[in-house]
Enzyme design. Structure first.
Site, mmCIF file in Angstrom:
data_model
loop_
_atom_site.group_PDB
_atom_site.id
_atom_site.type_symbol
_atom_site.label_atom_id
_atom_site.label_comp_id
_atom_site.label_asym_id
_atom_site.label_seq_id
_atom_site.Cartn_x
_atom_site.Cartn_y
_atom_site.Cartn_z
ATOM 1 N N ARG A 65 0.824 -1.209 0.000
ATOM 2 C CA ARG A 65 0.000 0.000 0.000
ATOM 3 C C ARG A 65 0.853 1.252 0.000
ATOM 4 N NH1 ARG A 65 -4.231 -0.475 4.243
ATOM 5 N NH2 ARG A 65 -5.249 -1.429 2.463
ATOM 6 N N TYR A 66 1.936 1.215 0.761
ATOM 7 C CA TYR A 66 2.785 2.391 0.895
ATOM 8 C C TYR A 66 3.934 2.305 -0.104
ATOM 9 C CZ TYR A 66 0.409 3.305 5.349
ATOM 10 O OH TYR A 66 -0.514 3.574 6.321
ATOM 11 N N LYS A 107 -2.770 4.491 7.613
ATOM 12 C CA LYS A 107 -2.917 4.955 8.986
ATOM 13 C C LYS A 107 -2.860 6.474 9.042
ATOM 14 C CE LYS A 107 -0.401 0.867 10.496
ATOM 15 N NZ LYS A 107 -0.121 0.368 9.135
ATOM 16 N N ASP A 146 -10.990 -1.171 14.133
ATOM 17 C CA ASP A 146 -11.552 -1.122 12.781
ATOM 18 C C ASP A 146 -13.017 -1.568 12.792
ATOM 19 O OD1 ASP A 146 -9.128 -0.355 11.555
ATOM 20 O OD2 ASP A 146 -8.431 -2.433 11.604
ATOM 21 N N CYS A 181 -2.375 -18.301 13.884
ATOM 22 C CA CYS A 181 -2.009 -17.456 15.024
ATOM 23 C C CYS A 181 -1.965 -18.308 16.286
ATOM 24 C CB CYS A 181 -3.019 -16.336 15.236
ATOM 25 S SG CYS A 181 -3.132 -15.242 13.833
ATOM 26 N N CYS A 230 -7.545 -13.572 18.157
ATOM 27 C CA CYS A 230 -8.055 -12.405 18.868
ATOM 28 C C CYS A 230 -9.457 -12.126 18.360
ATOM 29 C CB CYS A 230 -7.181 -11.192 18.604
ATOM 30 S SG CYS A 230 -5.434 -11.547 18.797
ATOM 31 N N CYS A 261 -9.910 -9.325 15.770
ATOM 32 C CA CYS A 261 -8.996 -9.293 14.620
ATOM 33 C C CYS A 261 -9.643 -8.680 13.376
ATOM 34 C CB CYS A 261 -8.536 -10.700 14.286
ATOM 35 S SG CYS A 261 -7.377 -10.723 12.915
ATOM 36 N N ARG A 318 -8.342 -9.068 10.461
ATOM 37 C CA ARG A 318 -7.982 -9.911 9.325
ATOM 38 C C ARG A 318 -8.622 -11.293 9.446
ATOM 39 N NH1 ARG A 318 -1.900 -8.917 8.844
ATOM 40 N NH2 ARG A 318 -2.298 -6.756 8.266
ATOM 41 N N ASP A 373 -6.860 3.557 10.981
ATOM 42 C CA ASP A 373 -6.554 2.975 9.676
ATOM 43 C C ASP A 373 -7.772 3.305 8.812
ATOM 44 O OD1 ASP A 373 -4.857 1.637 7.952
ATOM 45 O OD2 ASP A 373 -4.501 -0.002 9.365
ATOM 46 N N ARG A 387 7.333 0.229 1.492
ATOM 47 C CA ARG A 387 7.271 -0.920 2.395
ATOM 48 C C ARG A 387 6.048 -1.774 2.088
ATOM 49 N NH1 ARG A 387 5.779 3.814 4.154
ATOM 50 N NH2 ARG A 387 4.416 4.192 5.935
HETATM 51 C C1 LIG Z 1 0.703 -0.624 8.945
HETATM 52 C C2 LIG Z 1 1.071 -0.985 7.608
HETATM 53 C C3 LIG Z 1 2.385 -0.821 7.160
HETATM 54 C C4 LIG Z 1 3.498 -0.266 8.033
HETATM 55 O O1 LIG Z 1 3.223 1.054 8.384
HETATM 56 P P1 LIG Z 1 4.272 1.864 9.263
HETATM 57 O O2 LIG Z 1 3.549 3.146 9.529
HETATM 58 O O3 LIG Z 1 5.494 2.037 8.430
HETATM 59 O O4 LIG Z 1 4.549 1.084 10.503
HETATM 60 C C5 LIG Z 1 2.672 -1.184 5.864
HETATM 61 N N1 LIG Z 1 1.725 -1.660 5.033
HETATM 62 C C6 LIG Z 1 0.439 -1.804 5.442
HETATM 63 C C7 LIG Z 1 -0.566 -2.320 4.472
HETATM 64 C C8 LIG Z 1 0.078 -1.481 6.736
HETATM 65 O O5 LIG Z 1 -1.189 -1.642 7.133
HETATM 66 S S1 SF4 Z 2 -4.913 -9.749 15.660
HETATM 67 FE FE1 SF4 Z 2 -5.561 -11.302 14.139
HETATM 68 S S2 SF4 Z 2 -3.695 -11.723 12.954
HETATM 69 FE FE2 SF4 Z 2 -3.044 -10.703 14.851
HETATM 70 S S3 SF4 Z 2 -2.586 -12.383 16.287
HETATM 71 FE FE3 SF4 Z 2 -4.723 -11.764 16.647
HETATM 72 S S4 SF4 Z 2 -5.925 -13.142 15.361
HETATM 73 FE FE4 SF4 Z 2 -3.837 -13.246 14.628
#
Ligand SMILES: *Cc1c(COP(=O)(O)O)cnc(C)c1O
Ligand code: SF4
Length: 385
Positions: A90-91, A314, A270, A103, A107, A110, A112, A307, A94
């Site tokens: 996305r960025y 973010k 979220d 996991c 959680c 979560c 995801r 986010d 990185r």
């Molecule tokens: C959080 C995140 C990152 C890392 O973000 P930083 O602000 O550099 O810690 C990179 N890619 C995605 C998709 C993210 O959600």
């Molecule tokens: S937040 Fe989601 S991805 Fe992260 S450890 Fe918990 S269950 Fe796993």
């Protein structure tokens, strides 16, 4: 089998376990477990003090998880930024590398959920496609191993991936996002850290949400990472009933610093299907930030971020410190709500006046490059040095 693997095996994880251990109705237990898997290992289970406490809320399923129909499963549109299934890019510089869907604990909040917990084995092809993508994209200088929890992989598998990343010349840093120091600190073994330290610079971001998670075991795990030269940061999620209280958060960030962990982000929860009951108003997060900044070590103060739904990344949210302007004065308040004025440098003053004193020119020289250029031009006309 290593201790941590044995502990995982002994987890509460079936519908039947939910019935036996927590007294769920069998039908509800099955429904909840089918929607999003349960896994609570004996260590994390031992941190529960009473039903419904901040530890319980994070790991024991809740009937409300079934209610959130209509909410998105992928609120951050991570799929939209996934060129290959194992990477979210996305960025600009990185990318996230989703190394596993497993996991050590699932959680309940979560974000995801759609991706984690499926028992499908991750194939070498899946990993290789991620490595290939990163290697074909020289702009990626920071890779964040995520998941799931990458430390669910064996040391051997993890090393394959990390070595694969290290072999890519443009990958400068590798970050590992793992909840292990918090939920299964026994995973941080001396063989793991001696493997990791061969691949520096390595950073770890972990995930503590409540001071009760800061146990001697967790402290030992974080200390081992730090001793291996790995800076450890923490990302918390703000959650109703868990940590939506400034005293709890203050205690958490202080304890983290004592464990050599630097609070990094505090996430607004979220809008995820099955996790809506954890959300708090943003005003609560702002109030917490207000009670941290100035009241404790600056090192202990995380960034509070939302986010952005839909994939905007973010966005930091800050309490108001600048109250307004009075002419060239900025009116601000400090952490104790005392008011201060700061006389700003006026853009007007920067314009060339009749007074071409050296001092003024010297000051101007330190401004933007644009201005520096103008200065150079004028210097030729009016030699001052
Ligand atoms: C959080 C995140 C990152 C890392 O973000 P930083 O602000 O550099 O810690 C990179 N890619 C995605 C998709 C993210 O959600
Ligand atoms: S937040 Fe989601 S991805 Fe992260 S450890 Fe918990 S269950 Fe796993």
């Amino acid at each position: 089998m290593e201790l941590w693997q044995e502990m995982l095996r002994a987890s509460v994880d079936s519908g039947k376990d939910l019935v036996d251990r927590f007294g769920f109705e069998p039908e509800l237990a099955e429904k909840l477990n089918a929607l999003f898997h349960t896994r609570i290992n004996p260590y994390y289970l031992s941190l529960i003090r009473y039903p419904g406490d901040p530890i319980w809320l994070q790991c024991v399923p809740d009937a409300r998880e079934l209610e959130d129909d209509g909410l998105p499963e992928d609120p951050l549109n991570e799929e939209g930024d996934s060129p290959v299934p194992s990477v979210t890019h996305r960025y600009p510089d990185r990318a996230l590398f989703l190394a596993t869907s497993q996991c050590s604990m699932y959680c309940r909040f979560c974000t995801r959920k759609r991706k984690v917990g499926d028992s499908g084995k991750i194939s070498m092809k899946y990993i290789q496609s991620g490595l290939d993508y990163i290697s074909a994209h020289p702009e990626i200088r920071d890779v964040i191993l995520s998941g799931g929890d990458p430390l669910m992989l064996t040391d051997v598998m993890l090393e394959k991936i990390i070595a694969g990343l290290r072999a890519i010349p443009h990958v400068e840093i590798i970050r590992i996002g793992t909840k292990m120091p918090c939920v299964l600190p026994q995973r941080i073994t001396s063989s793991l850290v001696s493997m990791l330290k061969k691949y520096h610079p390595i950073y770890v971001n972990t995930h503590f949400n409540h001071p009760w998670e800061c146990t001697p075991e967790a402290e030992k795990a974080c200390g081992m990472l730090a001793d291996a030269g790995i800076p450890v940061g923490n990302q918390s999620v703000l959650m109703k009933g868990v940590n939506d209280d400034s005293d709890v958060m203050l205690e958490l960030v202080r304890k983290l610093l004592k464990m050599r962990v630097r609070p990094y982000y505090l996430y607004q929860a979220d809008i995820t299907k099955g996790a809506n009951h954890f959300r708090t108003p943003v005003s609560v997060g702002l109030e917490i930030m207000d009670k941290l900044r100035g009241h404790t070590s600056g090192l202990a103060v995380p960034y509070y971020v939302i986010d952005a739904p839909g994939g905007g990344g973010k966005i930091p949210i800050l309490p108001q410190y600048v109250l307004g302007r009075n002419g060239n004065k900025i009116i601000m308040r400090n952490y104790q709500y005392s008011i201060y004025e700061y006389p700003d440098v006026e853009e007007e003053e920067m314009k060339l006046t009749d007074d071409k004193s050296i001092e003024k020119k010297f000051l101007r020289k330190r401004k933007s490059t644009q201005r520096k250029k103008t200065y150079k031009k004028e210097k030729q006309e009016v030699p001052v040095q």
